[in-house]
Motif scaffolding. Structure first.
Motif, PDB file in Angstrom:
ATOM      1  N   ALA A 194       0.827  -1.210   0.000  1.00 54.77           N
ATOM      2  CA  ALA A 194       0.000   0.000   0.000  1.00 54.77           C
ATOM      3  C   ALA A 194       0.860   1.256   0.000  1.00 54.77           C
ATOM      4  CB  ALA A 194      -0.919  -0.009   1.225  1.00 54.77           C
ATOM      5  N   GLN A 195       1.961   1.226   0.760  1.00 55.21           N
ATOM      6  CA  GLN A 195       2.859   2.380   0.796  1.00 55.21           C
ATOM      7  C   GLN A 195       3.512   2.599  -0.560  1.00 55.21           C
ATOM      8  OE1 GLN A 195       5.980   2.000   3.666  1.00 55.21           O
ATOM      9  NE2 GLN A 195       6.742   4.079   3.363  1.00 55.21           N
ATOM     10  N   ARG A 196       3.950   1.508  -1.196  1.00 55.74           N
ATOM     11  CA  ARG A 196       4.581   1.639  -2.510  1.00 55.74           C
ATOM     12  C   ARG A 196       3.591   2.139  -3.544  1.00 55.74           C
ATOM     13  NH1 ARG A 196       4.419  -1.182  -6.782  1.00 55.74           N
ATOM     14  NH2 ARG A 196       3.309  -2.881  -5.726  1.00 55.74           N
ATOM     15  N   ARG A 197       2.353   1.657  -3.468  1.00 54.31           N
ATOM     16  CA  ARG A 197       1.337   2.124  -4.410  1.00 54.31           C
ATOM     17  C   ARG A 197       1.027   3.599  -4.202  1.00 54.31           C
ATOM     18  NH1 ARG A 197      -3.166  -2.746  -4.782  1.00 54.31           N
ATOM     19  NH2 ARG A 197      -1.932  -4.149  -6.089  1.00 54.31           N
ATOM     20  N   ALA A 198       1.019   4.024  -2.924  1.00 52.99           N
ATOM     21  CA  ALA A 198       0.784   5.444  -2.657  1.00 52.99           C
ATOM     22  C   ALA A 198       1.902   6.294  -3.242  1.00 52.99           C
ATOM     23  CB  ALA A 198       0.673   5.678  -1.154  1.00 52.99           C
ATOM     24  N   VAL A 199       3.140   5.819  -3.099  1.00 47.27           N
ATOM     25  CA  VAL A 199       4.276   6.553  -3.673  1.00 47.27           C
ATOM     26  C   VAL A 199       4.178   6.577  -5.191  1.00 47.27           C
ATOM     27  CG1 VAL A 199       6.779   6.546  -3.953  1.00 47.27           C
ATOM     28  CG2 VAL A 199       5.779   6.085  -1.722  1.00 47.27           C
ATOM     29  N   GLU A 200       3.822   5.427  -5.799  1.00 46.73           N
ATOM     30  CA  GLU A 200       3.688   5.372  -7.251  1.00 46.73           C
ATOM     31  C   GLU A 200       2.558   6.274  -7.730  1.00 46.73           C
ATOM     32  OE1 GLU A 200       3.170   1.319  -8.271  1.00 46.73           O
ATOM     33  OE2 GLU A 200       5.315   0.829  -8.163  1.00 46.73           O
ATOM     34  N   ALA A 201       1.430   6.283  -6.954  1.00 45.70           N
ATOM     35  CA  ALA A 201       0.312   7.137  -7.344  1.00 45.70           C
ATOM     36  C   ALA A 201       0.696   8.608  -7.264  1.00 45.70           C
ATOM     37  CB  ALA A 201      -0.896   6.849  -6.452  1.00 45.70           C
ATOM     38  N   GLU A 202       1.421   8.956  -6.198  1.00 50.99           N
ATOM     39  CA  GLU A 202       1.865  10.352  -6.062  1.00 50.99           C
ATOM     40  C   GLU A 202       2.825  10.726  -7.183  1.00 50.99           C
ATOM     41  OE1 GLU A 202       4.050  13.260  -2.756  1.00 50.99           O
ATOM     42  OE2 GLU A 202       3.668  11.137  -2.338  1.00 50.99           O
ATOM     43  N   SER A 203       3.741   9.789  -7.502  1.00 57.45           N
ATOM     44  CA  SER A 203       4.683  10.057  -8.588  1.00 57.45           C
ATOM     45  C   SER A 203       3.963  10.182  -9.927  1.00 57.45           C
ATOM     46  CB  SER A 203       5.726   8.933  -8.648  1.00 57.45           C
ATOM     47  OG  SER A 203       6.599   9.112  -9.740  1.00 57.45           O
ATOM     48  N   ALA A 204       2.970   9.291 -10.136  1.00 54.52           N
ATOM     49  CA  ALA A 204       2.211   9.354 -11.387  1.00 54.52           C
ATOM     50  C   ALA A 204       1.396  10.640 -11.476  1.00 54.52           C
ATOM     51  CB  ALA A 204       1.291   8.140 -11.499  1.00 54.52           C
ATOM     52  N   ALA A 205       0.845  11.066 -10.327  1.00 51.76           N
ATOM     53  CA  ALA A 205       0.078  12.315 -10.330  1.00 51.76           C
ATOM     54  C   ALA A 205       0.970  13.510 -10.647  1.00 51.76           C
ATOM     55  CB  ALA A 205      -0.601  12.499  -8.970  1.00 51.76           C
ATOM     56  N   GLN A 206       2.180  13.512 -10.071  1.00 50.46           N
ATOM     57  CA  GLN A 206       3.102  14.601 -10.365  1.00 50.46           C
ATOM     58  C   GLN A 206       3.524  14.583 -11.832  1.00 50.46           C
ATOM     59  OE1 GLN A 206       6.306  14.142  -7.582  1.00 50.46           O
ATOM     60  NE2 GLN A 206       5.125  14.940  -5.849  1.00 50.46           N
ATOM     61  N   ALA A 207       3.792  13.364 -12.349  1.00 47.18           N
ATOM     62  CA  ALA A 207       4.166  13.265 -13.764  1.00 47.18           C
ATOM     63  C   ALA A 207       3.026  13.719 -14.668  1.00 47.18           C
ATOM     64  CB  ALA A 207       4.564  11.828 -14.094  1.00 47.18           C
ATOM     65  N   ALA A 208       1.781  13.341 -14.288  1.00 51.98           N
ATOM     66  CA  ALA A 208       0.633  13.762 -15.098  1.00 51.98           C
ATOM     67  C   ALA A 208       0.450  15.272 -15.042  1.00 51.98           C
ATOM     68  CB  ALA A 208      -0.632  13.054 -14.593  1.00 51.98           C
ATOM     69  N   GLN A 209       0.709  15.837 -13.872  1.00 50.18           N
ATOM     70  CA  GLN A 209       0.586  17.286 -13.748  1.00 50.18           C
ATOM     71  C   GLN A 209       1.614  17.998 -14.616  1.00 50.18           C
ATOM     72  OE1 GLN A 209       1.136  18.735  -9.786  1.00 50.18           O
ATOM     73  NE2 GLN A 209       0.321  20.754 -10.231  1.00 50.18           N
ATOM     74  N   VAL A 210       2.838  17.458 -14.591  1.00 48.84           N
ATOM     75  CA  VAL A 210       3.879  18.062 -15.432  1.00 48.84           C
ATOM     76  C   VAL A 210       3.514  17.941 -16.903  1.00 48.84           C
ATOM     77  CG1 VAL A 210       6.287  17.859 -16.137  1.00 48.84           C
ATOM     78  CG2 VAL A 210       5.695  17.722 -13.723  1.00 48.84           C
ATOM     79  N   ARG A 211       2.988  16.756 -17.287  1.00 50.32           N
ATOM     80  CA  ARG A 211       2.595  16.595 -18.694  1.00 50.32           C
ATOM     81  C   ARG A 211       1.454  17.544 -19.058  1.00 50.32           C
ATOM     82  NH1 ARG A 211       3.443  11.139 -17.239  1.00 50.32           N
ATOM     83  NH2 ARG A 211       5.212  10.205 -18.327  1.00 50.32           N
ATOM     84  N   ALA A 212       0.496  17.678 -18.125  1.00 46.48           N
ATOM     85  CA  ALA A 212      -0.618  18.582 -18.410  1.00 46.48           C
ATOM     86  C   ALA A 212      -0.137  20.012 -18.588  1.00 46.48           C
ATOM     87  CB  ALA A 212      -1.646  18.502 -17.275  1.00 46.48           C
TER      88      ALA A 212
END
Length: 328
Positions: A194-212
């Motif tokens: 769960a902790q790793r998924r939270a980190v991956e989700a946060e990283s993916a959200a940041q990457a998506a924000q940068v792409r947006a």
């Protein structure tokens, strides 16, 4: 959007029995430690082979019963909370301990009688010799008294039940210890997942924000550029309009093709800035002068690519730019 790649830790939540490698390793690990203690004890005696043979039978039965505990936990509480798993594990451990006690009685005939001899000196002066199921008491000036312990099958039902109950209590703690270890390990693995998924989700959200942000085209920049193109066409300057269109397309293609999370060389970053400023120079040929001077040894330096994504969000309605700009 960045997709998650499955990892071994994710297998814990994919099915009831998907964590069987974890359970198998813990089962074998527990019984291996028990076997080491048995071997150490056996090597201290004179008939280690017989002791090890008898214990190997017990270990084999114990491994099967521990596996049964895992099957019961996975079947009745595989996707439940830790409280339900603990309750099922406790009931399964009690059943396994009863099964182990029954196995002790059932396999008595398969057990080999140890040849090791134990001698004791009693406080009354008798010498007690124990060998297997036979107990010999040597008395002074008297014939030795030989006592043979009855086998379990020769005892009455009440005594067999008492023996089984005593044996079950001993093994209950062993099975409960394994259950606690397994549940703790599983809970830790789920927490780490769960902790790793939270980190991956946060990283993916940041990457998506940068792409947006990268894909977001500043409306002022696009509006002013299109206005400038319209003015060039209407004023009969098609070559300058075509040049501006080519530079605009090159800028968008270069800006959108860059990976926002990767670094680029300083030369690539400056080239993208040059494309942006070239477009502005077409709009303001007399009012914007740009000179870029970078030492050659710094051109290969790595810089974050986010700098270039900000270019498309700069205030590009430069109605009153400075007459000349020098960039270093």
């Amino acid at each position: 959007m960045q997709a998650f790649s499955p990892s071994p830790a994710d297998d814990i939540e994919q099915g009831r029995f998907s964590d069987w490698p974890l359970a198998l390793k813990s089962i074998l690990g527990f019984w291996f430690v028990y076997a080491l203690t048995v071997a150490a004890r056996a090597l201290m005696g004179t008939d280690a082979f017989t002791v090890l043979f008898n214990k190997l039978i017990i270990i084999g039965i114990g491994i099967l019963l521990t596996g049964l505990i895992y099957v019961l936990i996975a079947t009745f509480a595989g996707t439940s909370n830790i409280r339900r798993k603990a309750i099922v594990a406790g009931i399964a451990s009690a059943l396994a301990s009863i099964g182990m006690a029954g196995a002790f009685i059932a396999i008595e005939d398969l057990m080999r009688e140890p040849k090791e001899v134990f001698r004791y000196q009693s406080r009354e002066g008798f010498v007690i010799i124990e060998k297997g199921h036979t107990l010999t008491v040597e008395r002074r000036a008297q014939e030795p008294l030989v006592v043979t312990w009855p086998r379990m099958g020769q005892l009455d039902a009440y005594k067999r039940v008492r023996y089984a109950a005593d044996t079950a209590v001993v093994w209950l703690f062993f099975f409960a210890a394994w259950s606690a270890f397994y549940l703790a390990t599983k809970a830790q693995a789920e927490a780490l997942t769960a902790q790793r998924r939270a980190v991956e989700a946060e990283s993916a959200a940041q990457a998506a924000q940068v792409r947006a942000l990268r894909y977001q085209i500043n409306p002022h920049f696009l509006f002013n550029t299109l206005n400038s193109l319209s003015s060039l066409v209407m004023s009969g300057r098609p070559e300058e309009a075509e040049n501006m269109i080519l530079k605009l397309s090159t800028f968008f293609r270069s800006s959108l093709s860059l990976d926002a999370s990767a670094d680029v060389t300083l030369a690539e970053e400056i080239e993208l800035q040059r494309l942006y400023l070239d477009i502005e120079k077409v709009r303001f040929p007399r009012r914007l002068k740009v000179e870029i001077d970078i030492p050659q040894e710094l051109r290969s330096a790595r810089v974050p690519a986010s700098c270039s994504s900000r270019l498309s969000r700069m205030r590009s309605n430069m109605e009153c730019p400075a007459p000349a700009t020098r960039s270093r």
